[in-house]
Write a protein that holds these residues in place. Structure first.
Motif, PDB file in Angstrom:
ATOM      1  N   TYR A   1      32.902  69.301  94.605  1.00  0.00           N
ATOM      2  CA  TYR A   1      34.090  69.543  95.395  1.00  0.00           C
ATOM      3  C   TYR A   1      33.721  69.522  96.871  1.00  0.00           C
ATOM      4  O   TYR A   1      32.588  69.835  97.248  1.00  0.00           O
TER       5      TYR A   1
ATOM      6  N   PRO B   1      39.032  74.188  98.142  1.00  0.00           N
ATOM      7  CA  PRO B   1      38.191  73.067  97.709  1.00  0.00           C
ATOM      8  C   PRO B   1      39.033  71.922  97.151  1.00  0.00           C
ATOM      9  O   PRO B   1      40.105  72.146  96.580  1.00  0.00           O
TER      10      PRO B   1
ATOM     11  N   ASP C   1      46.329  70.263  98.421  1.00  0.00           N
ATOM     12  CA  ASP C   1      47.137  71.455  98.180  1.00  0.00           C
ATOM     13  C   ASP C   1      48.496  71.123  97.568  1.00  0.00           C
ATOM     14  O   ASP C   1      49.304  72.008  97.325  1.00  0.00           O
TER      15      ASP C   1
ATOM     16  N   ARG D   1      50.092  83.930 103.127  1.00  0.00           N
ATOM     17  CA  ARG D   1      48.885  83.230 103.541  1.00  0.00           C
ATOM     18  C   ARG D   1      47.907  84.174 104.242  1.00  0.00           C
ATOM     19  O   ARG D   1      46.691  83.959 104.173  1.00  0.00           O
TER      20      ARG D   1
ATOM     21  N   PHE E   1      41.762  82.344  96.472  1.00  0.00           N
ATOM     22  CA  PHE E   1      42.253  81.014  96.139  1.00  0.00           C
ATOM     23  C   PHE E   1      42.812  80.999  94.722  1.00  0.00           C
ATOM     24  O   PHE E   1      42.199  81.527  93.797  1.00  0.00           O
TER      25      PHE E   1
ATOM     26  N   GLN F   1      39.805  71.073  88.809  1.00  0.00           N
ATOM     27  CA  GLN F   1      40.733  72.107  89.242  1.00  0.00           C
ATOM     28  C   GLN F   1      41.294  71.727  90.607  1.00  0.00           C
ATOM     29  O   GLN F   1      40.612  71.146  91.443  1.00  0.00           O
TER      30      GLN F   1
ATOM     31  N   PHE G   1      43.121  73.301  93.956  1.00  0.00           N
ATOM     32  CA  PHE G   1      43.178  74.585  94.643  1.00  0.00           C
ATOM     33  C   PHE G   1      44.344  74.674  95.614  1.00  0.00           C
ATOM     34  O   PHE G   1      44.744  73.680  96.233  1.00  0.00           O
ATOM     35  N   GLY G   2      44.834  75.903  95.762  1.00  0.00           N
ATOM     36  CA  GLY G   2      45.842  76.196  96.761  1.00  0.00           C
ATOM     37  C   GLY G   2      45.200  76.390  98.120  1.00  0.00           C
ATOM     38  O   GLY G   2      43.977  76.318  98.267  1.00  0.00           O
ATOM     39  N   PRO G   3      46.010  76.688  99.144  1.00  0.00           N
ATOM     40  CA  PRO G   3      45.503  76.801 100.515  1.00  0.00           C
ATOM     41  C   PRO G   3      44.792  78.109 100.817  1.00  0.00           C
ATOM     42  O   PRO G   3      44.134  78.240 101.834  1.00  0.00           O
TER      43      PRO G   3
END
Lengths: 113, 114
Positions: free
Chosen positions: A36, A44, B1, B9, B90, B103, B105-107
């Motif tokens: 990643y 990531p 994202d 956030r 995350f 996977q 990932f979100g921000p």
């Protein structure tokens, strides 16, 4: 216990050169290994997945090798660019479960002009 | 994202207060994960879900609980926040579980517990 090691020191290279990052693991028998990229302040982003029976995988300027005998994966970026500067993480299946990944701490790559 | 949002956030809270972080996905993926990321430790799994109402612990689950009442939402709750829970959190999703699936990932949510 399982352990994933990535060089915690930043890797500094010059634009145009090939960057090589290392991921070593112990007490594992992973079938897959993932890489990643993570930019500061962001989550990531998946780059590549390599299977244990694949010695090498390529995607554009990226190349990943997987040596299950050495318990090591190498991640190469050829013709590196300043935009490649980021932290790169490797990840493997968590021991004892099929559903979870364990991530290395990552290596920061800095590509300079 | 794309397809994954996290809220809030950023959050600053006091020790002892409850905190809930929300992860929302529009990808209809079965698996959802909560990680925390700290300097020197990298990403560590807190809890994950493999379906609605189906959850399991990760390596650092103490002090955290989760719930998933809908496919698209996965909530992480700190029942009584402590300073050691100051971190970046995350959320991630995966179509299926296992190391053969990537996977997404979100921000991230930056949580500070004072």
């Amino acid at each position: 216990s399982q352990k994933i090691e990535q060089n915690s020191e930043a890797l500094n290279i010059q634009e145009g050169k090939t960057a090589t990052l290392t991921c070593n693991y112990t007490n594992y028998s992973p079938a897959y290994l993932q890489w990643y990229r993570q930019d500061p302040g962001r989550g990531p982003v998946f780059l590549l997945l390599i299977r244990e029976n694949e010695k090498e995988k390529r995607k554009e300027r990226l190349k990943v090798t997987f040596d299950t005998t050495l318990k090591q994966s190498l991640f190469h970026i050829t013709a590196s660019q300043p935009a490649d500067s980021a932290t790169y993480l490797c990840a493997l299946r968590t021991t004892g479960t099929a559903s979870k990944l364990t991530f290395g701490t990552g290596t920061r790559l800095q590509v300079t002009l | 994202d794309a397809g994954i949002t996290q809220s809030p956030r950023h959050k600053v809270t006091e020790t002892g207060t409850p905190v809930t972080l929300r992860c929302h996905q529009t990808e209809n993926h079965r698996y959802m994960y909560w990680y925390r990321q700290d300097p020197g430790h990298g990403l560590r799994l807190i809890h994950y879900s493999y379906g609605v109402k189906d959850t399991d612990k990760g390596e650092v689950s103490d002090g955290y609980s989760v719930s998933r009442s809908k496919t698209e939402d996965f909530l992480l709750t700190l029942e009584s926040a402590t300073s050691s829970q100051t971190s970046v959190y995350f959320c991630a999703i995966s179509e299926f579980g296992g190391s053969s699936y990537e996977q997404y990932f979100g921000p991230g949510t930056r949580l500070t517990v004072t």
